[in-house]
Design a protein around this motif. Structure first.
Motif, PDB file in Angstrom:
ATOM      1  N   GLN A   1       0.835  -1.209   0.000  1.00  0.00           N
ATOM      2  CA  GLN A   1       0.000   0.000   0.000  1.00  0.00           C
ATOM      3  C   GLN A   1       0.870   1.260   0.000  1.00  0.00           C
ATOM      4  OE1 GLN A   1      -2.230  -1.060   3.501  1.00  0.00           O
ATOM      5  NE2 GLN A   1      -3.832  -2.105   2.317  1.00  0.00           N
TER       6      GLN A   1
ATOM      7  N   TYR B   1       0.450   4.013  -2.961  1.00  0.00           N
ATOM      8  CA  TYR B   1      -0.039   5.365  -2.683  1.00  0.00           C
ATOM      9  C   TYR B   1       1.068   6.372  -2.379  1.00  0.00           C
ATOM     10  CZ  TYR B   1      -4.548   3.049  -2.479  1.00  0.00           C
ATOM     11  OH  TYR B   1      -5.658   2.319  -2.787  1.00  0.00           O
TER      12      TYR B   1
ATOM     13  N   THR C   1       1.215   9.788   0.107  1.00  0.00           N
ATOM     14  CA  THR C   1      -0.166  10.071   0.515  1.00  0.00           C
ATOM     15  C   THR C   1      -0.747   8.947   1.379  1.00  0.00           C
ATOM     16  OG1 THR C   1      -1.276   9.072  -1.406  1.00  0.00           O
ATOM     17  CG2 THR C   1      -0.563  11.386  -1.611  1.00  0.00           C
ATOM     18  N   PHE C   2      -0.055   7.809   1.458  1.00  0.00           N
ATOM     19  CA  PHE C   2      -0.624   6.684   2.205  1.00  0.00           C
ATOM     20  C   PHE C   2      -0.918   7.003   3.674  1.00  0.00           C
ATOM     21  CE2 PHE C   2      -0.180   2.639   4.617  1.00  0.00           C
ATOM     22  CZ  PHE C   2      -1.440   2.139   4.297  1.00  0.00           C
TER      23      PHE C   2
ATOM     24  N   VAL D   1      -1.770   9.727   5.127  1.00  0.00           N
ATOM     25  CA  VAL D   1      -2.950  10.588   5.200  1.00  0.00           C
ATOM     26  C   VAL D   1      -4.204   9.780   4.878  1.00  0.00           C
ATOM     27  CG1 VAL D   1      -4.082  12.629   4.218  1.00  0.00           C
ATOM     28  CG2 VAL D   1      -1.611  12.640   4.646  1.00  0.00           C
ATOM     29  N   ARG D   2      -4.129   8.984   3.819  1.00  0.00           N
ATOM     30  CA  ARG D   2      -5.263   8.127   3.437  1.00  0.00           C
ATOM     31  C   ARG D   2      -5.621   7.161   4.567  1.00  0.00           C
ATOM     32  NH1 ARG D   2      -5.898   7.191  -2.469  1.00  0.00           N
ATOM     33  NH2 ARG D   2      -4.577   8.683  -3.532  1.00  0.00           N
ATOM     34  N   TYR D   3      -4.577   6.543   5.158  1.00  0.00           N
ATOM     35  CA  TYR D   3      -4.805   5.577   6.236  1.00  0.00           C
ATOM     36  C   TYR D   3      -5.458   6.266   7.433  1.00  0.00           C
ATOM     37  CZ  TYR D   3      -4.198   1.852   9.582  1.00  0.00           C
ATOM     38  OH  TYR D   3      -4.440   0.876  10.507  1.00  0.00           O
TER      39      TYR D   3
ATOM     40  N   TRP E   1      -7.204   9.059   7.555  1.00  0.00           N
ATOM     41  CA  TRP E   1      -8.570   9.469   7.250  1.00  0.00           C
ATOM     42  C   TRP E   1      -9.516   8.268   7.290  1.00  0.00           C
ATOM     43  CZ3 TRP E   1     -11.594  13.218   7.789  1.00  0.00           C
ATOM     44  CH2 TRP E   1     -12.802  13.306   7.093  1.00  0.00           C
ATOM     45  N   GLU E   2      -9.058   7.158   6.750  1.00  0.00           N
ATOM     46  CA  GLU E   2      -9.879   5.938   6.780  1.00  0.00           C
ATOM     47  C   GLU E   2     -10.071   5.471   8.221  1.00  0.00           C
ATOM     48  OE1 GLU E   2     -12.133   2.658   5.460  1.00  0.00           O
ATOM     49  OE2 GLU E   2     -11.632   4.540   4.482  1.00  0.00           O
TER      50      GLU E   2
ATOM     51  N   ASN F   1     -11.476  -0.525   8.775  1.00  0.00           N
ATOM     52  CA  ASN F   1     -10.564   0.242   7.933  1.00  0.00           C
ATOM     53  C   ASN F   1     -10.264  -0.569   6.670  1.00  0.00           C
ATOM     54  OD1 ASN F   1      -8.006   1.094   6.794  1.00  0.00           O
ATOM     55  ND2 ASN F   1      -7.650   2.267   8.655  1.00  0.00           N
TER      56      ASN F   1
ATOM     57  N   PHE G   1      -7.945  -0.432   4.533  1.00  0.00           N
ATOM     58  CA  PHE G   1      -6.558  -0.835   4.368  1.00  0.00           C
ATOM     59  C   PHE G   1      -6.238  -2.059   5.232  1.00  0.00           C
ATOM     60  CE2 PHE G   1      -6.528   3.747   3.327  1.00  0.00           C
ATOM     61  CZ  PHE G   1      -6.139   3.640   1.995  1.00  0.00           C
TER      62      PHE G   1
END
Length: 125
Positions: free
Chosen positions: A86, A90, A93-94, A96-98, A100-101, A110, A112
């Motif tokens: 992952q 990503y 940005t991973f 931040v994505r993680y 936020w999720e 989640n 991820f």
């Protein structure tokens, strides 16, 4: 650096330049926290064990490095190797994505963590 070390770094970062940079920094970070790292070829991930802190829950994957206190099980390594995938997919940005999720769908909800395998990650379903 020896050729095999470069090959391990490349494998751990899954060929992603962003993940390579993060992986190198994570290895340095692990050293600062007292971690000793080894490369696990089957999962293409570094494992930094013996860390005094600096990671969440039972461990945290940053780039192609799993930061933890104890030697992980093979199931957990499979789970963390998917988090390394992952990171490569990503890039920077991973996290931040993680995050936020995790805010919207914590722990076992989640996406991820679901992709990485809840059972292998030690999540109760």
């Amino acid at each position: 650096m020896e050729q095999s070390n470069w090959q391990n770094l490349r494998a751990a970062s899954r060929g992603s330049i962003q993940s390579l940079i993060v992986t190198v920094k994570a290895l340095l970070y692990a050293r600062l926290w007292g971690g000793k790292f080894t490369f696990v070829p089957g999962d293409n991930i570094y494992v930094a064990t013996g860390m005094r802190g600096g990671f969440a829950r039972g461990g945290t994957t940053i780039g192609g490095v799993f930061l933890t206190r104890r030697v992980p099980s093979s199931a957990l390594l499979r789970h963390e190797a998917i988090h390394a995938d992952q990171w490569a997919r990503y890039g920077l940005t991973f996290p931040v994505r993680y995050f936020w999720e995790e805010v919207r769908n914590p722990h076992a909800k989640n996406k991820f963590e679901i992709e990485a395998g809840l059972r292998d990650g030690g999540y109760s379903q």
